[in-house]
Design a protein around this motif. Structure first.
Motif, mmCIF file in Angstrom:
data_model
loop_
_atom_site.group_PDB
_atom_site.id
_atom_site.type_symbol
_atom_site.label_atom_id
_atom_site.label_comp_id
_atom_site.label_asym_id
_atom_site.label_seq_id
_atom_site.Cartn_x
_atom_site.Cartn_y
_atom_site.Cartn_z
ATOM 1 N N LEU A 308 -39.611 49.561 10.399
ATOM 2 C CA LEU A 308 -40.504 48.588 9.771
ATOM 3 C C LEU A 308 -40.940 47.532 10.786
ATOM 4 O O LEU A 308 -42.109 47.129 10.823
ATOM 5 N N LYS A 309 -40.022 47.106 11.624
ATOM 6 C CA LYS A 309 -40.362 46.117 12.658
ATOM 7 C C LYS A 309 -41.238 46.741 13.738
ATOM 8 O O LYS A 309 -42.178 46.087 14.240
ATOM 9 N N LEU A 310 -40.971 47.989 14.117
ATOM 10 C CA LEU A 310 -41.802 48.648 15.124
ATOM 11 C C LEU A 310 -43.242 48.788 14.635
ATOM 12 O O LEU A 310 -44.185 48.625 15.420
ATOM 13 N N ALA A 311 -43.420 49.082 13.354
ATOM 14 C CA ALA A 311 -44.769 49.181 12.799
ATOM 15 C C ALA A 311 -45.464 47.829 12.835
ATOM 16 O O ALA A 311 -46.673 47.739 13.120
ATOM 17 N N GLU A 312 -44.723 46.771 12.558
ATOM 18 C CA GLU A 312 -45.304 45.428 12.643
ATOM 19 C C GLU A 312 -45.713 45.121 14.080
ATOM 20 O O GLU A 312 -46.798 44.565 14.332
ATOM 21 N N ASP A 313 -44.852 45.470 15.026
ATOM 22 C CA ASP A 313 -45.187 45.258 16.442
ATOM 23 C C ASP A 313 -46.447 46.023 16.833
ATOM 24 O O ASP A 313 -47.298 45.512 17.570
ATOM 25 N N ALA A 314 -46.565 47.267 16.339
ATOM 26 C CA ALA A 314 -47.749 48.075 16.644
ATOM 27 C C ALA A 314 -48.997 47.456 16.048
ATOM 28 O O ALA A 314 -50.068 47.450 16.671
ATOM 29 N N ALA A 315 -48.877 46.935 14.840
ATOM 30 C CA ALA A 315 -50.026 46.288 14.194
ATOM 31 C C ALA A 315 -50.479 45.064 14.984
ATOM 32 O O ALA A 315 -51.681 44.822 15.144
ATOM 33 N N ARG A 316 -49.518 44.291 15.463
ATOM 34 C CA ARG A 316 -49.876 43.092 16.232
ATOM 35 C C ARG A 316 -50.500 43.467 17.580
ATOM 36 O O ARG A 316 -51.427 42.801 18.046
#
Length: 388
Positions: A308-316
């Motif tokens: 979930l955090k990796l997806a947030e990082d990718a979005a940013r």
């Protein structure tokens, strides 16, 4: 006068979403006509569906099954197509009103892009299309051309109806929490595919079920919501809702919150995409809220569920990074299901692939396809290195 039936094409008719879509078409035969079907390798099921619904076009996207003998039993007058090129071609015909894109993973990207460019109405059940190619696809879609089928995005879409999107404060994207809600990182190390496939509330295909167990599915859905509803990553907040009865909510500037509630049954959002802007009789059992008992809420644990955090990082990071996230995840999940990667190795492979990638501005479909292919090679190498 009886209204003309809507003519439906289903890409991925043998998967979980495809089968449920056929059930919706079965229940509303007076309103829906199935004209085209595709399957990757399930040719027996493809032929059975084509015969039942009288489809005039059928496609097999896996070259290894394009000449299966069972295909000779397609109904008379049913034209055969091969490969993803053939699947796209058969959907561009004038007698197709709506295309359900329900193929799994990044394979749906090119279909969604080409269909959007051609002006076809798309019922989108392939979140990866927007995760990977949202920056290409969203600028070319018209009003009501792209209808979300993911239960959460269909819910948000309905919560926005009749409202001014500019007055929205945030989106509450709900999540069951999966089978390991409340677990520690250490408790996930020995998780088996059998345990991870035991989702508490939804019955889905294996890949998305594992994504739900890692919470990657919710990470991908946050990125999809960003594109669909033109908001930032911080405007899409993940909320654990264990009973999966609140499918998502939109909170407005004045503090009012509009929620979409209902049964945990994918036939409901599939049908809404087909019936939009109308509502038809439900294809699923109704929820008796007098007996539900309780609705529980919680916050996601991004330290334990690192996807979930990796997806947030990718979005940013934006640009091509979500493409890397998705491709690495697909390889890692397949490796876990094959017994070649531990459950906690999924996010480790993704993290390594993202760390090795230099973000580029999204410029073309071919660019994304190339990065997708390169990332898959790197992810496979990482898996093999762990096996040595």
């Amino acid at each position: 006068m009886t209204a003309a039936r809507k003519r439906i094409a289903i890409l991925g008719c043998t998967g979980s979403i495809g089968r449920q879509a056929l059930d919706v078409c079965r229940q509303h035969a007076e309103r829906l006509e199935v004209v085209a079907l595709s399957a990757h390798a399930g040719t027996d099921a493809l032929v059975a569906a084509a015969r039942e619904f009288g489809a005039v076009r059928a496609c097999v996207t896996d070259a290894a099954h394009a000449n299966d003998p069972i295909l000779d039993e397609l109904p008379d007058g049913c034209h055969r197509f091969q490969g993803m090129d053939g699947a796209i071609e058969m959907c561009l015909a004038d007698d197709v009103d709506i295309v359900l894109v329900s193929v799994v993973g990044a394979a749906g990207l090119r279909a969604t892009f080409e269909l959007a460019r051609a002006g076809k109405v798309i019922a989108l059940a392939n979140k990866e299309s927007l995760v990977v190619g949202g920056e290409l696809i969203m600028p070319i879609v018209g009003t009501d051309q792209l209808l979300p089928v993911d239960s959460e995005h269909a819910a948000i879409f309905q919560c926005y109806r009749g409202e001014d999107p500019k007055e929205a404060h945030c989106i509450w994207l709900t999540c069951s929490g999966g089978p390991f809600y409340g677990s520690s990182r250490g408790g996930l190390a020995g998780v088996t595919p059998e345990r991870a496939l035991a989702h508490p509330t939804w019955h889905m295909g294996p890949k998305i079920t594992i994504d739900c167990a890692t919470l990657m599915n919710k990470g991908l859905e946050r990125i999809e919501a960003m594109h669909l509803f033109h908001v930032g990553i911080d405007d899409v907040r993940v909320l654990i809702q264990r009973q999966s009865k609140i499918h998502s909510m939109v909170e407005y500037a004045d503090g009012s919150v509009i929620a979409h509630l209902g049964a945990s049954d994918m036939r409901i959002p599939i049908q809404y995409a087909f019936s939009y802007p109308e509502r038809w009789e439900t294809p699923a059992p109704r929820v008796d809220f007098r007996t539900l008992g309780a609705l529980d809420f919680g916050a996601p644990d991004m330290e334990t569920f690192r996807c979930l955090k990796l997806a947030e990082d990718a979005a940013r990071a934006g640009g091509t990074m979500p493409c890397v996230l998705n491709a690495a995840n697909e390889i890692a999940v397949a490796s876990f299901l094959a017994g070649n990667l531990p459950f906690t190795g999924i996010d480790e492979v993704i993290d390594a692939c993202m760390d090795a990638h230099t973000v580029e501005v999204v410029q073309s479909l071919q660019q994304l396809l190339d990065i997708d292919a390169q990332t898959r090679v790197r992810a496979r190498e990482l898996v093999r290195a762990r096996l040595r």
